[in-house]
Design an enzyme around this catalytic site. Structure first.
Site, mmCIF file in Angstrom:
data_model
loop_
_atom_site.group_PDB
_atom_site.id
_atom_site.type_symbol
_atom_site.label_atom_id
_atom_site.label_comp_id
_atom_site.label_asym_id
_atom_site.label_seq_id
_atom_site.Cartn_x
_atom_site.Cartn_y
_atom_site.Cartn_z
ATOM 1 N N ALA A 15 0.830 -1.207 0.000
ATOM 2 C CA ALA A 15 0.000 0.000 0.000
ATOM 3 C C ALA A 15 0.863 1.255 0.000
ATOM 4 O O ALA A 15 0.560 2.230 -0.705
ATOM 5 C CB ALA A 15 -0.941 -0.009 1.200
ATOM 6 N N ALA A 16 1.945 1.243 0.775
ATOM 7 C CA ALA A 16 2.856 2.393 0.784
ATOM 8 C C ALA A 16 3.478 2.588 -0.595
ATOM 9 O O ALA A 16 3.610 3.726 -1.080
ATOM 10 C CB ALA A 16 3.938 2.199 1.842
ATOM 11 N N GLU A 30 0.798 16.861 -12.909
ATOM 12 C CA GLU A 30 -0.102 17.947 -12.503
ATOM 13 C C GLU A 30 0.660 19.166 -11.988
ATOM 14 O O GLU A 30 1.183 19.173 -10.874
ATOM 15 C CB GLU A 30 -1.070 17.458 -11.425
ATOM 16 N N GLN A 35 2.582 23.261 -7.715
ATOM 17 C CA GLN A 35 2.444 24.615 -7.182
ATOM 18 C C GLN A 35 1.945 24.588 -5.739
ATOM 19 O O GLN A 35 2.428 25.344 -4.884
ATOM 20 C CB GLN A 35 1.491 25.437 -8.046
ATOM 21 N N LEU A 50 4.220 30.804 13.699
ATOM 22 C CA LEU A 50 3.162 31.722 14.119
ATOM 23 C C LEU A 50 2.132 31.085 15.043
ATOM 24 O O LEU A 50 1.464 31.800 15.798
ATOM 25 C CB LEU A 50 2.452 32.309 12.896
ATOM 26 N N GLU A 71 -6.437 18.022 -3.830
ATOM 27 C CA GLU A 71 -5.838 18.056 -5.169
ATOM 28 C C GLU A 71 -5.536 16.641 -5.663
ATOM 29 O O GLU A 71 -5.720 16.336 -6.844
ATOM 30 C CB GLU A 71 -4.570 18.898 -5.177
ATOM 31 N N ASP A 97 -15.158 20.002 -13.235
ATOM 32 C CA ASP A 97 -15.450 21.301 -12.624
ATOM 33 C C ASP A 97 -15.715 21.171 -11.123
ATOM 34 O O ASP A 97 -15.274 22.007 -10.338
ATOM 35 C CB ASP A 97 -16.644 21.961 -13.309
#
Length: 120
Positions: A15-16, A30, A35, A50, A71, A97
């Site tokens: 599976a890994a 992709e 990005q 932060l 994604e 879409d």
């Protein structure tokens, strides 16, 4: 009823391997995923710095990982749609879409969570 195939530790290893193969494929295919990985790599250290406590850090970093997760699912959906033909179809367009909209919502979630955590 059990599925046929590997069991135990061998199943985990296989599976890994499938997961890493999927990551490698989406990285190569992709641009949006690449990005978003760069975005995560840039923002994750900032989120760690932060965040005032574990909960804030988990929120700031978790929403970034959620974008990558969505994604990946979107890329898988697009691959399946593309697999079944290149002709234009209203349902194929709708599926792509909707997957894209899911990524947009995940990105909006990043903005919302980061704004609320850092403004609070």
């Amino acid at each position: 009823m059990n599925k046929p195939g590997n069991t135990g530790f061998k199943r985990i290893v296989c599976a890994a391997g499938y997961s890493f193969a999927g990551l490698a494929w989406v990285w190569r295919q992709e641009a949006a995923f690449r990005q978003e990985v760069w975005l995560v790599l840039a923002l994750a250290p900032l989120g760690w710095y932060l965040g005032d406590n574990g909960v804030e850090r988990a929120l700031l970093l978790g929403v970034l990982l959620l974008v990558l997760t969505v994604e990946l699912i979107n890329s898988a959906l697009e691959a399946v749609v593309d697999r079944f033909g290149g002709e234009q179809h209203v349902l194929s367009k709708a599926a792509k879409d909707v997957g894209s909209a899911a990524v947009l919502i995940a990105l909006a979630n990043v903005v919302l969570v980061w704004t609320l955590v850092l403004a609070g």
